[in-house]
Design an enzyme around this catalytic site. Structure first.
Site, mmCIF file in Angstrom:
data_model
loop_
_atom_site.group_PDB
_atom_site.id
_atom_site.type_symbol
_atom_site.label_atom_id
_atom_site.label_comp_id
_atom_site.label_asym_id
_atom_site.label_seq_id
_atom_site.Cartn_x
_atom_site.Cartn_y
_atom_site.Cartn_z
ATOM 1 N N LYS A 77 0.833 -1.212 0.000
ATOM 2 C CA LYS A 77 0.000 0.000 0.000
ATOM 3 C C LYS A 77 0.870 1.265 0.000
ATOM 4 O O LYS A 77 0.608 2.204 -0.767
ATOM 5 C CB LYS A 77 -0.940 -0.016 1.218
ATOM 6 C CG LYS A 77 -1.939 -1.164 1.209
ATOM 7 C CD LYS A 77 -2.930 -1.072 2.346
ATOM 8 C CE LYS A 77 -2.281 -1.275 3.699
ATOM 9 N NZ LYS A 77 -1.702 -2.633 3.857
ATOM 10 N N THR A 78 1.883 1.298 0.853
ATOM 11 C CA THR A 78 2.773 2.463 0.875
ATOM 12 C C THR A 78 3.531 2.586 -0.440
ATOM 13 O O THR A 78 3.692 3.685 -0.981
ATOM 14 C CB THR A 78 3.762 2.353 2.050
ATOM 15 O OG1 THR A 78 3.036 2.276 3.277
ATOM 16 C CG2 THR A 78 4.688 3.559 2.089
ATOM 17 N N ASP A 122 -1.151 7.012 6.198
ATOM 18 C CA ASP A 122 -1.150 5.590 6.524
ATOM 19 C C ASP A 122 -2.023 5.348 7.758
ATOM 20 O O ASP A 122 -2.132 6.203 8.632
ATOM 21 C CB ASP A 122 0.277 5.131 6.775
ATOM 22 C CG ASP A 122 0.415 3.620 6.712
ATOM 23 O OD1 ASP A 122 -0.518 2.947 6.240
ATOM 24 O OD2 ASP A 122 1.468 3.106 7.143
ATOM 25 N N THR A 171 -5.460 -0.986 7.188
ATOM 26 C CA THR A 171 -5.506 -2.432 7.349
ATOM 27 C C THR A 171 -6.849 -2.880 7.917
ATOM 28 O O THR A 171 -7.093 -4.080 8.031
ATOM 29 C CB THR A 171 -4.380 -2.908 8.283
ATOM 30 O OG1 THR A 171 -4.469 -2.191 9.528
ATOM 31 C CG2 THR A 171 -3.016 -2.635 7.659
ATOM 32 N N ARG A 230 6.451 -8.306 1.600
ATOM 33 C CA ARG A 230 7.363 -7.812 2.635
ATOM 34 C C ARG A 230 8.063 -8.962 3.336
ATOM 35 O O ARG A 230 9.275 -8.911 3.602
ATOM 36 C CB ARG A 230 6.600 -6.962 3.647
ATOM 37 C CG ARG A 230 7.488 -6.398 4.761
ATOM 38 C CD ARG A 230 6.655 -5.638 5.776
ATOM 39 N NE ARG A 230 6.049 -4.451 5.174
ATOM 40 C CZ ARG A 230 5.024 -3.800 5.703
ATOM 41 N NH1 ARG A 230 4.483 -4.231 6.836
ATOM 42 N NH2 ARG A 230 4.546 -2.733 5.109
#
Length: 349
Positions: A77-78, A122, A171, A230
């Site tokens: 997402k980032t 975020d 999230t 990740r």
């Protein structure tokens, strides 16, 4: 200058990234991030939809609609927010929901925006309510009302804001209020990756890090990464360390499996804590049902750690089930620990 004002973020050029890698990979997460939609692996539907949104806005010469990215941690997402700024050839200003405790914090951030900037928030579901209410007007009308003074003498001063694009990540999309969610013109749900896409992620990361890796070793790392890029990148770096210390630096299947064994990541992607939870549930309580607080005490962790770190993957992998009476181990969990499930176990055929 407050924390929320430290603001501007420019994506590094390719040669800058290479220099950092040679200097010691001080920021591996940043160097491994893709810098365009074409480089981004996986999330095909999201990439196609987002490309239409951005291209259409650029063709019309207007600021794109606000974008909401939702999904579990580690799916990009980032990175996607950084790519949006790169695709629009503009600045990216970053903050987070918990940092916006007061409306003034958000006002300071918004007042520093330039026309066309991308503002990334975020964990937006954790933004304070006063800041959220100010954000409504900023998103719709590109202006905010700043209150000056206190009590009867307080005055509201309207402040115009240059058109900008808000990119928000969460999230927990269910925790967003309806009015906030409705103000986003494009909403994307990020999905977990399959092994094929994760293998491409591992192979690409290995190339950037200058690591030689066999295809079957990349598949092995990808299959133990919980569907999350990740985690795949993190495991690759640990396997690289193992290969450099115990072999010639080349990652083959033996090096991959040896490293993952050393770092307690089994064939299903479970780590030490995951297996401790399963063991406590099965060996300590006969497979359940057991409350999460009891499991947390049994493994020596906080209940929130068990509930938010371990359970999501264990449930998704079909190893435990949440019931009204507590957590229950499935037949797959018994088999994973090398045990025979008793009759009546959930999922036993």
């Amino acid at each position: 200058m407050s924390d929320v004002e430290r603001t501007e973020f420019q994506l590094p050029e390719r040669d800058v990234v290479d220099t950092r890698l040679q200097a010691g990979e001080q920021d591996a997460e940043t160097t491994l991030r893709p810098r365009s939609l074409d480089e981004f692996i996986g999330q095909q539907k999201v990439r196609s939809q987002l490309s239409l949104v951005l291209t259409g806005a650029k063709n019309r010469g207007v600021t794109p609609d606000h974008v909401l990215l939702s999904g579990p941690p580690g799916l990009g997402k980032t990175t996607m927010a950084m790519i949006i700024a790169q695709e629009l050839n503009t600045n990216l200003r970053m903050t987070s929901g918990p940092a916006l405790e007061r409306a003034g914090d958000l006002a300071a951030m918004l007042s520093n925006l330039m026309e066309g900037d991308v503002l990334f928030i975020d964990e937006i579901h954790r933004i304070a309510r006063p800041a959220e209410e100010m954000l409504y007007m900023a998103m719709e009308d590109f202006r905010i009302d700043v209150i000056v003074g206190k009590g009867p003498g307080a005055t509201s001063i309207p402040l115009e804001i240059p058109p900008f694009t808000l990119v928000a990540a969460t999230t927990r999309s269910g925790m967003l209020t309806g009015p906030l969610r409705d103000r986003f013109g494009f909403t994307a749900q990020m999905e977990f990756y399959d092994v094929t896409d994760l293998t491409r992620v591992v192979t690409r990361a290995a190339t950037i890090l200058g690591v030689s890796i066999d295809h079957d070793a990349a598949v092995e790392i990808a299959s133990r990464s919980r569907g999350t890029p990740r985690i795949a990148n993190r495991l690759l770096r640990r396997v690289r360390d193992f290969a450099e210390v115990n072999a010639d630096g080349h990652i083959d299947m033996a090096a991959a499996r040896g490293a993952l064994e050393v770092f307690d990541v089994d064939e299903a992607g479970l780590d030490r804590l995951d297996r401790a939870v399963l063991s406590a549930l099965i060996r300590g309580h006969g497979g359940g049902p057991v409350g999460v607080n009891t499991l947390a005490v049994a493994v020596g962790e906080e209940s929130t750690t068990v509930e938010e770190v371990c359970e999501p993957y264990l449930v998704r992998a079909g190893l435990i089930a949440r019931t009204g009476r507590g957590r229950v181990a499935t037949a797959a969990a018994w088999h994973h620990l090398g045990l025979t499930p008793p009759d009546g176990t959930l999922g036993l055929h």
